[in-house]
Each structure stands twice: as C-alpha cells, then as structure tokens.
Design a protein around this motif. Structure first.
Motif, PDB file in Angstrom:
ATOM      1  N   PHE A 229       0.868  -1.154   0.000  1.00 46.86           N
ATOM      2  CA  PHE A 229       0.000   0.000   0.000  1.00 46.86           C
ATOM      3  C   PHE A 229       0.909   1.208   0.000  1.00 46.86           C
ATOM      4  CE2 PHE A 229      -3.960   1.922   2.047  1.00 46.86           C
ATOM      5  CZ  PHE A 229      -3.566   3.204   1.818  1.00 46.86           C
ATOM      6  N   ALA A 230       0.858   1.976  -1.044  1.00 44.37           N
ATOM      7  CA  ALA A 230       1.602   3.225  -1.063  1.00 44.37           C
ATOM      8  C   ALA A 230       0.701   4.258  -1.692  1.00 44.37           C
ATOM      9  CB  ALA A 230       2.892   3.086  -1.857  1.00 44.37           C
ATOM     10  N   GLY A 231       0.482   5.349  -1.060  1.00 48.76           N
ATOM     11  CA  GLY A 231      -0.399   6.355  -1.608  1.00 48.76           C
ATOM     12  C   GLY A 231      -0.378   7.597  -0.764  1.00 48.76           C
ATOM     13  N   GLN A 232      -1.341   8.453  -1.000  1.00 46.78           N
ATOM     14  CA  GLN A 232      -1.401   9.698  -0.254  1.00 46.78           C
ATOM     15  C   GLN A 232      -2.724   9.791   0.477  1.00 46.78           C
ATOM     16  OE1 GLN A 232      -0.643  12.979  -2.807  1.00 46.78           O
ATOM     17  NE2 GLN A 232       1.388  12.289  -3.341  1.00 46.78           N
ATOM     18  N   LEU A 233      -2.686  10.435   1.587  1.00 47.16           N
ATOM     19  CA  LEU A 233      -3.858  10.655   2.415  1.00 47.16           C
ATOM     20  C   LEU A 233      -3.930  12.155   2.674  1.00 47.16           C
ATOM     21  CD1 LEU A 233      -6.044   9.806   4.531  1.00 47.16           C
ATOM     22  CD2 LEU A 233      -4.154   9.584   6.144  1.00 47.16           C
ATOM     23  N   PHE A 234      -5.061  12.754   2.388  1.00 42.18           N
ATOM     24  CA  PHE A 234      -5.219  14.184   2.605  1.00 42.18           C
ATOM     25  C   PHE A 234      -6.195  14.404   3.752  1.00 42.18           C
ATOM     26  CE2 PHE A 234      -3.915  13.644  -1.733  1.00 42.18           C
ATOM     27  CZ  PHE A 234      -2.900  14.569  -1.847  1.00 42.18           C
TER      28      PHE A 234
ATOM     29  N   MET B  58      -2.181  -4.315   6.090  1.00 42.17           N
ATOM     30  CA  MET B  58      -1.929  -3.518   7.297  1.00 42.17           C
ATOM     31  C   MET B  58      -2.186  -2.032   7.067  1.00 42.17           C
ATOM     32  SD  MET B  58       1.702  -5.303   8.424  1.00 42.17           S
ATOM     33  CE  MET B  58       2.268  -3.855   9.283  1.00 42.17           C
ATOM     34  N   GLY B  59      -2.032  -1.560   5.837  1.00 36.64           N
ATOM     35  CA  GLY B  59      -2.073  -0.129   5.542  1.00 36.64           C
ATOM     36  C   GLY B  59      -3.370   0.559   5.893  1.00 36.64           C
ATOM     37  N   GLY B  60      -4.499  -0.007   5.465  1.00 33.43           N
ATOM     38  CA  GLY B  60      -5.797   0.622   5.726  1.00 33.43           C
ATOM     39  C   GLY B  60      -6.082   0.812   7.203  1.00 33.43           C
TER      40      GLY B  60
END
Length: 168
Positions: free
Chosen positions: A1-6, A80-82
C-alpha cells in the motif's frame, strides 16, 4: 500500500518502509527481502518536498521470515495499511498523534529494479542466493542461464520454495 492521504490542509502518506534499516523508495520491499532483513513495516508520515523525508506519525512493523518472499510481504503490508491509516486518523482526531522526526542518517534509498538484477550469481554465499530469489519474486523474477552440451543456452526461472516442495 503506497499512496497519499489528505486530511484537511494537512497531508500524510502511507508507505511501505523497512523500519529496522530505514529502506525507502521505489522497491523497498524487494530490497529488504533480498538483503535478508528480518523486519519491514508501514510508516505513516507527514509529506514534505523530499522523498520519504517527512516526520513519522505512526508505524507498524512486520517480521520477514526466512521463507517469505516479496509478493507475500507486499500483500501483508497492503492489508496492514488501511487499518493503520484509520488508527492515524483516530489519533489525529483525539489529539493523540505524536510527530517524530526521521533520522536521515540511517535512511537508505532503494533504487528501482531492472529485470537484469534477477540474474543469479552462483558464486555468492548460499544465503545471499536464497535471499535474492525471495526478493525478486514475483517481479522481476530470479533466473540463470544453463547451457546443455552442444545446445543453445536455456533461461531457467527460479522461485522461492520450501524443502520438500514438489511443484514444478
């Protein structure tokens, strides 16, 4: 999981990151497994201009067993990411989020992989060969060339397994 969270005007990102050795970058999981690291993990961090340079908001570690491979570790980290993002948001909402500066002196950038890096050097110690096969699976894949007498070289693909596996 790799991404951005705003989150409002604040930004955070969730990254796979080998916490014990500070590996980050395009192929951190591959490099951690291929290097024989015993742990990796997820880091939620505040975004800054540099690559993976922001302060740490929350982390969760994941052990790497001797028979784990990149694809398996990737899927476990994705799962695990979520929940870790949700925990970060709850702590942020409740004012329980600690911001920890990163120690850039121990960080290592994981360069992108090329297909050629999957070529096995049988002169390496057996543990290094084992780790490279695990680290390169499923992509870019581990392989070597074998030339039968009087024949053209054959490209043989290697994949991780356990002693006694009979799958071909």
């Amino acid at each position: 999981f790799a991404g951005q969270l705003f989150v409002g005007r604040r930004q955070a990102q969730c990254r796979n990151r080998a916490q014990a050795v500070g590996v980050s970058g395009a192929k951190g999981i591959h490099r951690s497994v291929a290097n024989g690291d015993h742990a990796t993990g997820i880091t939620i961090m505040k975004m800054e201009d540099g690559l993976d340079t922001g302060p740490i908001l929350l982390q969760q570690a994941l052990g790497i067993a001797w028979d784990d491979f990149t694809g398996k570790i990737h899927d476990e980290l994705a799962a695990m990411g979520g929940p870790l993002v949700m925990e970060t948001l709850l702590r942020y909402r409740d004012g329980r989020l600690s911001i920890i500066p990163q120690d850039d002196s121990i960080a290592t950038y994981a360069e992108k992989l090329s297909k050629e890096e999957g070529l096995i050097d049988w002169n390496l110690p057996v543990e290094d060969v084992h780790n490279k096969i695990r680290g390169m699976y499923p992509w870019p894949g581990a392989y070597y060339f074998w030339t039968p007498e009087g024949k053209e070289p054959l490209r043989l693909v290697l994949r991780p397994g356990k002693p006694g596996d009979e799958e071909v």
